[in-house]
Design a protein around this motif. Sequence first.
Motif, PDB file in Angstrom:
ATOM      1  N   HIS A   7      10.581  18.453  11.002  1.00 28.30           N
ATOM      2  CA  HIS A   7      10.721  18.709  12.442  1.00 28.30           C
ATOM      3  C   HIS A   7       9.363  18.848  13.145  1.00 28.30           C
ATOM      4  O   HIS A   7       9.270  19.453  14.203  1.00 28.30           O
ATOM      5  N   GLU A   8       8.319  18.245  12.532  1.00 28.19           N
ATOM      6  CA  GLU A   8       6.997  18.193  13.172  1.00 28.19           C
ATOM      7  C   GLU A   8       6.636  16.746  13.517  1.00 28.19           C
ATOM      8  O   GLU A   8       5.494  16.470  13.827  1.00 28.19           O
ATOM      9  N   ARG A   9       7.601  15.838  13.445  1.00 24.09           N
ATOM     10  CA  ARG A   9       7.426  14.414  13.746  1.00 24.09           C
ATOM     11  C   ARG A   9       6.537  13.697  12.723  1.00 24.09           C
ATOM     12  O   ARG A   9       6.035  12.609  12.986  1.00 24.09           O
ATOM     13  N   LEU A  10       6.339  14.288  11.565  1.00 24.32           N
ATOM     14  CA  LEU A  10       5.552  13.641  10.514  1.00 24.32           C
ATOM     15  C   LEU A  10       6.239  12.377  10.024  1.00 24.32           C
ATOM     16  O   LEU A  10       5.585  11.359   9.794  1.00 24.32           O
ATOM     17  N   GLY A  11       7.556  12.438   9.856  1.00 23.42           N
ATOM     18  CA  GLY A  11       8.311  11.280   9.390  1.00 23.42           C
ATOM     19  C   GLY A  11       8.193  10.106  10.341  1.00 23.42           C
ATOM     20  O   GLY A  11       7.915   8.979   9.924  1.00 23.42           O
ATOM     21  N   SER A  12       8.378  10.364  11.623  1.00 27.16           N
ATOM     22  CA  SER A  12       8.288   9.255  12.585  1.00 27.16           C
ATOM     23  C   SER A  12       6.867   8.708  12.657  1.00 27.16           C
ATOM     24  O   SER A  12       6.676   7.502  12.831  1.00 27.16           O
ATOM     25  N   GLY A  33       9.195  -7.054   5.646  1.00 27.33           N
ATOM     26  CA  GLY A  33       8.505  -5.871   5.170  1.00 27.33           C
ATOM     27  C   GLY A  33       9.503  -4.840   4.710  1.00 27.33           C
ATOM     28  O   GLY A  33      10.670  -4.856   5.121  1.00 27.33           O
ATOM     29  N   TRP A  34       9.030  -3.969   3.855  1.00 27.71           N
ATOM     30  CA  TRP A  34       9.889  -2.916   3.310  1.00 27.71           C
ATOM     31  C   TRP A  34       9.174  -1.576   3.361  1.00 27.71           C
ATOM     32  O   TRP A  34       7.967  -1.500   3.142  1.00 27.71           O
ATOM     33  N   LEU A  35       9.939  -0.529   3.624  1.00 27.41           N
ATOM     34  CA  LEU A  35       9.463   0.836   3.505  1.00 27.41           C
ATOM     35  C   LEU A  35      10.182   1.477   2.329  1.00 27.41           C
ATOM     36  O   LEU A  35      11.399   1.349   2.196  1.00 27.41           O
ATOM     37  N   TYR A  36       9.406   2.143   1.492  1.00 31.98           N
ATOM     38  CA  TYR A  36       9.940   2.867   0.339  1.00 31.98           C
ATOM     39  C   TYR A  36       9.328   4.254   0.311  1.00 31.98           C
ATOM     40  O   TYR A  36       8.244   4.479   0.855  1.00 31.98           O
ATOM     41  N   TYR A  37       9.965   5.146  -0.390  1.00 34.86           N
ATOM     42  CA  TYR A  37       9.417   6.492  -0.617  1.00 34.86           C
ATOM     43  C   TYR A  37       8.885   7.123   0.678  1.00 34.86           C
ATOM     44  O   TYR A  37       7.813   7.727   0.688  1.00 34.86           O
ATOM     45  N   VAL A  38       9.627   7.004   1.754  1.00 40.24           N
ATOM     46  CA  VAL A  38       9.232   7.689   2.989  1.00 40.24           C
ATOM     47  C   VAL A  38       9.527   9.174   2.770  1.00 40.24           C
ATOM     48  O   VAL A  38      10.670   9.560   2.533  1.00 40.24           O
ATOM     49  N   ALA A  39       8.473   9.970   2.813  1.00 43.17           N
ATOM     50  CA  ALA A  39       8.614  11.379   2.456  1.00 43.17           C
ATOM     51  C   ALA A  39       7.854  12.258   3.437  1.00 43.17           C
ATOM     52  O   ALA A  39       6.792  11.892   3.929  1.00 43.17           O
ATOM     53  N   CYS A  40       8.401  13.420   3.674  1.00 47.62           N
ATOM     54  CA  CYS A  40       7.768  14.434   4.519  1.00 47.62           C
ATOM     55  C   CYS A  40       7.907  15.763   3.787  1.00 47.62           C
ATOM     56  O   CYS A  40       8.989  16.097   3.301  1.00 47.62           O
ATOM     57  N   SER A  75       4.263  10.557   3.331  1.00 51.23           N
ATOM     58  CA  SER A  75       3.844   9.292   2.725  1.00 51.23           C
ATOM     59  C   SER A  75       4.894   8.218   2.976  1.00 51.23           C
ATOM     60  O   SER A  75       6.051   8.520   3.275  1.00 51.23           O
ATOM     61  N   ALA A  76       4.448   6.990   2.844  1.00 51.48           N
ATOM     62  CA  ALA A  76       5.355   5.846   2.895  1.00 51.48           C
ATOM     63  C   ALA A  76       4.730   4.721   2.082  1.00 51.48           C
ATOM     64  O   ALA A  76       3.564   4.389   2.282  1.00 51.48           O
ATOM     65  N   MET A  77       5.497   4.181   1.161  1.00 48.39           N
ATOM     66  CA  MET A  77       5.073   2.979   0.444  1.00 48.39           C
ATOM     67  C   MET A  77       5.508   1.800   1.310  1.00 48.39           C
ATOM     68  O   MET A  77       6.645   1.759   1.796  1.00 48.39           O
ATOM     69  N   VAL A  78       4.600   0.867   1.526  1.00 44.02           N
ATOM     70  CA  VAL A  78       4.855  -0.264   2.410  1.00 44.02           C
ATOM     71  C   VAL A  78       4.503  -1.549   1.668  1.00 44.02           C
ATOM     72  O   VAL A  78       3.476  -1.615   0.994  1.00 44.02           O
ATOM     73  N   THR A 116       0.860  -1.187   0.000  1.00 45.40           N
ATOM     74  CA  THR A 116       0.000   0.000   0.000  1.00 45.40           C
ATOM     75  C   THR A 116       0.890   1.228   0.000  1.00 45.40           C
ATOM     76  O   THR A 116       2.106   1.130   0.165  1.00 45.40           O
ATOM     77  N   VAL A 117       0.281   2.369  -0.173  1.00 47.04           N
ATOM     78  CA  VAL A 117       0.941   3.647   0.061  1.00 47.04           C
ATOM     79  C   VAL A 117       0.119   4.332   1.142  1.00 47.04           C
ATOM     80  O   VAL A 117      -1.090   4.513   0.992  1.00 47.04           O
ATOM     81  N   LEU A 118       0.771   4.663   2.236  1.00 46.99           N
ATOM     82  CA  LEU A 118       0.113   5.382   3.327  1.00 46.99           C
ATOM     83  C   LEU A 118       0.378   6.871   3.169  1.00 46.99           C
ATOM     84  O   LEU A 118       1.483   7.266   2.773  1.00 46.99           O
ATOM     85  N   VAL A 119      -0.624   7.670   3.473  1.00 43.86           N
ATOM     86  CA  VAL A 119      -0.467   9.117   3.411  1.00 43.86           C
ATOM     87  C   VAL A 119      -0.909   9.726   4.729  1.00 43.86           C
ATOM     88  O   VAL A 119      -1.824   9.229   5.384  1.00 43.86           O
ATOM     89  N   ALA A 120      -0.235  10.781   5.106  1.00 38.78           N
ATOM     90  CA  ALA A 120      -0.609  11.565   6.279  1.00 38.78           C
ATOM     91  C   ALA A 120      -1.149  12.892   5.773  1.00 38.78           C
ATOM     92  O   ALA A 120      -0.512  13.564   4.960  1.00 38.78           O
ATOM     93  N   LEU A 121      -2.338  13.246   6.247  1.00 38.70           N
ATOM     94  CA  LEU A 121      -2.982  14.482   5.825  1.00 38.70           C
ATOM     95  C   LEU A 121      -3.108  15.450   6.993  1.00 38.70           C
ATOM     96  O   LEU A 121      -3.485  15.057   8.100  1.00 38.70           O
TER      97      LEU A 121
END
Length: 139
Positions: free
Chosen positions: A82-87, A69-76, A59-62, A46-51
Amino acid sequence: MPLHIRDATAEDEHQIIALWHSCGLVAPHNDPGADFRFAVAGPASTVLVALADDRIVASAMVGHDGHRGWLYYVACAPGRRHERLGSRIVAAGEEWLRFQGVAKVQLMIRPANAAVVPFYQQLGYEDMPRVLMSKWLNG
Protein backbone atom coordinates in the motif's frame (compact mmCIF):
# COMPACT_ATOMS: atom_id res chain seq x y z
CA MET A 1 9.18 7.98 -0.36
CA PRO A 2 12.53 8.06 -2.17
CA LEU A 3 12.84 4.96 -4.27
CA HIS A 4 15.67 3.94 -6.56
CA ILE A 5 15.00 1.32 -9.26
CA ARG A 6 17.87 -0.46 -10.98
CA ASP A 7 18.90 -3.74 -12.57
CA ALA A 8 19.79 -6.41 -10.03
CA THR A 9 23.34 -7.61 -9.61
CA ALA A 10 24.69 -10.99 -8.54
CA GLU A 11 25.13 -9.57 -5.03
CA ASP A 12 21.36 -9.02 -4.79
CA GLU A 13 20.43 -12.66 -5.41
CA HIS A 14 19.92 -13.83 -1.82
CA GLN A 15 17.95 -10.77 -0.75
CA ILE A 16 15.70 -10.98 -3.84
CA ILE A 17 15.03 -14.69 -3.40
CA ALA A 18 14.15 -14.08 0.25
CA LEU A 19 11.67 -11.41 -0.93
CA TRP A 20 10.14 -13.85 -3.44
CA HIS A 21 9.74 -16.46 -0.70
CA SER A 22 8.17 -13.94 1.68
CA CYS A 23 5.60 -13.11 -1.02
CA GLY A 24 4.77 -16.76 -1.73
CA LEU A 25 6.01 -16.57 -5.33
CA VAL A 26 8.32 -19.59 -5.32
CA ALA A 27 6.86 -22.86 -6.57
CA PRO A 28 8.39 -26.19 -5.54
CA HIS A 29 9.21 -27.06 -9.16
CA ASN A 30 11.15 -23.80 -9.76
CA ASP A 31 14.68 -23.01 -8.65
CA PRO A 32 14.50 -19.27 -7.90
CA GLY A 33 18.29 -18.97 -7.89
CA ALA A 34 18.56 -20.47 -11.36
CA ASP A 35 15.68 -18.26 -12.54
CA PHE A 36 17.42 -15.17 -11.13
CA ARG A 37 20.83 -15.99 -12.62
CA PHE A 38 19.33 -16.84 -16.03
CA ALA A 39 17.40 -13.54 -16.17
CA VAL A 40 20.32 -11.40 -15.04
CA ALA A 41 22.69 -13.02 -17.55
CA GLY A 42 20.33 -12.94 -20.53
CA PRO A 43 20.37 -10.27 -23.22
CA ALA A 44 16.56 -10.26 -23.37
CA SER A 45 15.84 -10.25 -19.65
CA THR A 46 16.68 -8.65 -16.33
CA VAL A 47 15.55 -8.47 -12.74
CA LEU A 48 14.62 -4.97 -11.61
CA VAL A 49 14.81 -4.03 -7.96
CA ALA A 50 13.40 -1.09 -6.05
CA LEU A 51 15.48 0.11 -3.12
CA ALA A 52 14.40 2.24 -0.19
CA ASP A 53 17.00 3.01 2.46
CA ASP A 54 19.42 0.64 0.67
CA ARG A 55 17.04 -2.31 1.14
CA ILE A 56 15.33 -4.15 -1.69
CA VAL A 57 11.61 -3.57 -1.18
CA ALA A 58 10.25 -4.68 -4.56
CA SER A 59 11.32 -6.64 -7.62
CA ALA A 60 10.17 -7.76 -11.03
CA MET A 61 11.79 -10.21 -13.42
CA VAL A 62 11.30 -8.92 -16.96
CA GLY A 63 11.98 -10.65 -20.27
CA HIS A 64 10.86 -10.86 -23.86
CA ASP A 65 10.99 -13.00 -26.98
CA GLY A 66 11.24 -10.04 -29.36
CA HIS A 67 7.46 -9.77 -29.67
CA ARG A 68 5.86 -10.27 -26.27
CA GLY A 69 7.22 -9.16 -22.94
CA TRP A 70 6.65 -10.95 -19.69
CA LEU A 71 6.65 -9.98 -16.03
CA TYR A 72 7.56 -12.63 -13.47
CA TYR A 73 8.20 -12.63 -9.74
CA VAL A 74 6.58 -9.23 -9.20
CA ALA A 75 7.09 -8.81 -5.48
CA CYS A 76 6.64 -6.13 -2.84
CA ALA A 77 7.90 -6.50 0.72
CA PRO A 78 4.86 -7.60 2.76
CA GLY A 79 5.41 -4.91 5.38
CA ARG A 80 5.56 -2.20 2.70
CA ARG A 81 2.34 -2.89 0.81
CA HIS A 82 0.00 0.00 0.00
CA GLU A 83 2.97 2.32 -0.67
CA ARG A 84 2.61 2.01 -4.49
CA LEU A 85 5.84 -0.02 -4.70
CA GLY A 86 4.11 -2.68 -6.80
CA SER A 87 2.79 -0.23 -9.35
CA ARG A 88 6.17 1.49 -9.55
CA ILE A 89 8.12 -1.73 -10.16
CA VAL A 90 5.54 -2.86 -12.76
CA ALA A 91 5.86 0.53 -14.50
CA ALA A 92 9.65 0.14 -14.49
CA GLY A 93 9.29 -3.30 -16.07
CA GLU A 94 6.97 -1.92 -18.73
CA GLU A 95 9.43 0.90 -19.47
CA TRP A 96 12.30 -1.61 -19.74
CA LEU A 97 10.26 -3.54 -22.32
CA ARG A 98 9.36 -0.36 -24.25
CA PHE A 99 13.05 0.49 -24.43
CA GLN A 100 13.65 -2.99 -25.88
CA GLY A 101 11.05 -2.28 -28.61
CA VAL A 102 8.45 -4.65 -27.17
CA ALA A 103 4.86 -3.48 -27.58
CA LYS A 104 2.93 -6.00 -25.46
CA VAL A 105 3.43 -7.21 -21.90
CA GLN A 106 1.88 -10.27 -20.32
CA LEU A 107 1.93 -12.03 -16.99
CA MET A 108 0.52 -15.17 -15.49
CA ILE A 109 -1.14 -15.42 -12.10
CA ARG A 110 -1.35 -18.73 -10.30
CA PRO A 111 -4.80 -19.56 -8.90
CA ALA A 112 -3.32 -19.54 -5.39
CA ASN A 113 -2.34 -15.88 -5.93
CA ALA A 114 -5.61 -14.72 -7.53
CA ALA A 115 -6.03 -12.02 -4.87
CA VAL A 116 -3.60 -9.87 -6.91
CA VAL A 117 -5.93 -9.73 -9.94
CA PRO A 118 -7.56 -6.42 -8.88
CA PHE A 119 -4.09 -4.86 -8.47
CA TYR A 120 -3.20 -5.68 -12.07
CA GLN A 121 -6.64 -4.63 -13.32
CA GLN A 122 -6.17 -1.16 -11.81
CA LEU A 123 -2.90 -0.95 -13.78
CA GLY A 124 -4.78 -1.64 -17.02
CA TYR A 125 -4.17 -5.39 -17.37
CA GLU A 126 -7.02 -7.49 -18.70
CA ASP A 127 -7.84 -11.16 -18.67
CA MET A 128 -6.58 -12.69 -21.90
CA PRO A 129 -8.63 -15.78 -22.72
CA ARG A 130 -6.14 -18.34 -23.97
CA VAL A 131 -5.45 -21.99 -23.52
CA LEU A 132 -2.13 -22.27 -21.75
CA MET A 133 -0.35 -25.56 -22.29
CA SER A 134 2.95 -26.85 -20.98
CA LYS A 135 5.16 -29.90 -21.03
CA TRP A 136 7.93 -30.84 -18.62
CA LEU A 137 11.14 -31.61 -20.49
CA ASN A 138 13.12 -32.72 -17.44
CA GLY A 139 11.79 -35.85 -15.91
